[in-house]
Design a protein around this motif. Structure first.
Motif, PDB file in Angstrom:
ATOM      1  N   LEU A  20     -64.099  15.000 -77.168  1.00 11.13           N
ATOM      2  CA  LEU A  20     -64.745  14.595 -75.839  1.00 11.13           C
ATOM      3  C   LEU A  20     -64.031  15.397 -74.700  1.00 11.13           C
ATOM      4  N   SER A  21     -64.728  15.637 -73.593  1.00  9.46           N
ATOM      5  CA  SER A  21     -64.303  16.284 -72.435  1.00  9.46           C
ATOM      6  C   SER A  21     -64.506  15.260 -71.357  1.00  9.46           C
ATOM      7  N   CYS A  22     -63.394  15.448 -70.362  1.00  6.90           N
ATOM      8  CA  CYS A  22     -63.591  14.870 -69.109  1.00  6.90           C
ATOM      9  C   CYS A  22     -63.517  15.961 -68.132  1.00  6.90           C
ATOM     10  N   ALA A  23     -64.671  16.301 -67.337  1.00  8.87           N
ATOM     11  CA  ALA A  23     -64.832  16.985 -66.389  1.00  8.87           C
ATOM     12  C   ALA A  23     -64.779  16.358 -64.872  1.00  8.87           C
ATOM     13  N   ALA A  24     -64.081  17.171 -64.204  1.00  6.57           N
ATOM     14  CA  ALA A  24     -64.008  16.514 -62.653  1.00  6.57           C
ATOM     15  C   ALA A  24     -64.705  17.687 -61.676  1.00  6.57           C
ATOM     16  N   SER A  25     -65.267  16.977 -60.633  1.00 14.51           N
ATOM     17  CA  SER A  25     -65.734  17.794 -59.464  1.00 14.51           C
ATOM     18  C   SER A  25     -65.381  16.996 -58.318  1.00 14.51           C
ATOM     19  N   GLY A  26     -64.858  17.874 -57.255  1.00 17.63           N
ATOM     20  CA  GLY A  26     -64.248  17.120 -55.904  1.00 17.63           C
ATOM     21  C   GLY A  26     -62.772  16.915 -55.995  1.00 17.63           C
ATOM     22  N   PHE A  27     -62.274  16.928 -57.036  1.00 19.41           N
ATOM     23  CA  PHE A  27     -61.030  16.793 -57.085  1.00 19.41           C
ATOM     24  C   PHE A  27     -60.154  17.502 -58.167  1.00 19.41           C
ATOM     25  N   THR A  28     -58.960  17.810 -58.055  1.00 18.93           N
ATOM     26  CA  THR A  28     -58.327  18.491 -59.281  1.00 18.93           C
ATOM     27  C   THR A  28     -57.578  17.338 -60.131  1.00 18.93           C
ATOM     28  N   LEU A  29     -58.362  17.276 -61.456  1.00 15.68           N
ATOM     29  CA  LEU A  29     -57.668  16.280 -62.574  1.00 15.68           C
ATOM     30  C   LEU A  29     -56.232  16.339 -62.848  1.00 15.68           C
ATOM     31  N   GLY A  30     -55.809  17.746 -62.547  1.00 22.12           N
ATOM     32  CA  GLY A  30     -54.372  18.134 -62.956  1.00 22.12           C
ATOM     33  C   GLY A  30     -53.199  17.231 -62.062  1.00 22.12           C
ATOM     34  N   TYR A  31     -53.725  16.860 -61.170  1.00 29.41           N
ATOM     35  CA  TYR A  31     -52.737  15.966 -60.312  1.00 29.41           C
ATOM     36  C   TYR A  31     -52.458  14.719 -60.500  1.00 29.41           C
ATOM     37  N   TYR A  32     -53.295  14.053 -61.399  1.00 28.79           N
ATOM     38  CA  TYR A  32     -53.329  12.552 -61.477  1.00 28.79           C
ATOM     39  C   TYR A  32     -53.305  12.293 -63.036  1.00 28.79           C
ATOM     40  N   PRO A  33     -52.877  11.219 -63.247  1.00 27.55           N
ATOM     41  CA  PRO A  33     -52.924  10.630 -64.638  1.00 27.55           C
ATOM     42  C   PRO A  33     -54.491  10.183 -64.917  1.00 27.55           C
ATOM     43  N   ILE A  34     -54.753  10.539 -66.386  1.00 25.89           N
ATOM     44  CA  ILE A  34     -55.994  10.391 -66.831  1.00 25.89           C
ATOM     45  C   ILE A  34     -56.157   9.545 -67.993  1.00 25.89           C
ATOM     46  N   GLY A  35     -57.038   8.611 -67.941  1.00 21.57           N
ATOM     47  CA  GLY A  35     -57.119   7.883 -69.117  1.00 21.57           C
ATOM     48  C   GLY A  35     -58.356   7.784 -69.990  1.00 21.57           C
ATOM     49  N   TRP A  36     -58.390   7.448 -71.356  1.00 24.09           N
ATOM     50  CA  TRP A  36     -59.584   7.520 -72.053  1.00 24.09           C
ATOM     51  C   TRP A  36     -59.818   5.900 -72.381  1.00 24.09           C
ATOM     52  N   PHE A  37     -60.841   5.479 -72.383  1.00 19.85           N
ATOM     53  CA  PHE A  37     -61.239   4.046 -72.654  1.00 19.85           C
ATOM     54  C   PHE A  37     -62.437   3.992 -73.469  1.00 19.85           C
ATOM     55  N   ARG A  38     -62.494   2.748 -74.105  1.00 22.03           N
ATOM     56  CA  ARG A  38     -63.802   2.611 -74.819  1.00 22.03           C
ATOM     57  C   ARG A  38     -64.254   1.192 -74.713  1.00 22.03           C
ATOM     58  N   GLN A  39     -65.734   1.134 -74.899  1.00 23.03           N
ATOM     59  CA  GLN A  39     -66.017  -0.292 -75.047  1.00 23.03           C
ATOM     60  C   GLN A  39     -67.030  -0.350 -76.052  1.00 23.03           C
ATOM     61  N   ALA A  40     -66.873  -1.112 -77.025  1.00 26.85           N
ATOM     62  CA  ALA A  40     -67.962  -1.526 -78.049  1.00 26.85           C
ATOM     63  C   ALA A  40     -68.821  -2.595 -77.656  1.00 26.85           C
ATOM     64  N   PRO A  41     -69.982  -2.713 -78.287  1.00 23.75           N
ATOM     65  CA  PRO A  41     -70.735  -3.980 -77.897  1.00 23.75           C
ATOM     66  C   PRO A  41     -70.077  -5.415 -78.103  1.00 23.75           C
TER      67      PRO A  41
END
Length: 128
Positions: A20-41
């Motif tokens: 999976l990829s998480c791409a950003a626009s409008g800001f620089t991802l590299g400056y911030y913590p990034i999390g991955w989450f998931r939600q099943a039904p």
């Protein structure tokens, strides 16, 4: 406008891999913590992994430890979640999120409440 997009979901057989990829626009991802989450039904949103802005700290939920790897490509303004040895119980909508208020460069959190900006989510289905 700050935006996160998560391409890369799909249908995979058990035991397979997906990135999976998480791409950003409008800001620089590299400056911030990034999390991955998931939600099943029918389940609550679960913190899967996160990476600190320094890239020195990462977190993995016990359910994915040893199978998933989070990484960041600063030049591409993208964070990845490599998922291997996938199981049917990994089936969920996966979201990435940015913790833009975090000033500590060596911390990231697994709680969804810490994150201000979210992608729209991508469906991951593990089935034969």
């Amino acid at each position: 406008q700050l935006q996160l997009v998560e391409p890369g979901g799909g249908l995979v057989q058990p035991g397979g891999s997906l990135r999976l990829s998480c791409a950003a626009s409008g800001f620089t991802l590299g400056y911030y913590p990034i999390g991955w989450f998931r939600q099943a039904p029918g389940k609550e949103r679960e913190g899967v992994s996160c990476i600190s802005s320094s890239d020195n700290s990462t977190y993995y939920a016990d359910s994915v430890k040893g199978r998933f790897t989070i990484s960041r490509d600063f030049a591409k303004n993208t964070v990845y979640l490599q998922m291997n040895s996938l199981k049917p119980e990994d089936t969920a909508v996966y979201y990435c999120a940015a913790d833009v208020s975090r000033t500590d460069h060596d911390m990231c959190f697994s709680s969804a409440y810490e994150y201000e900006y979210w992608g729209q989510g991508t469906q991951v289905t593990i089935s034969s």
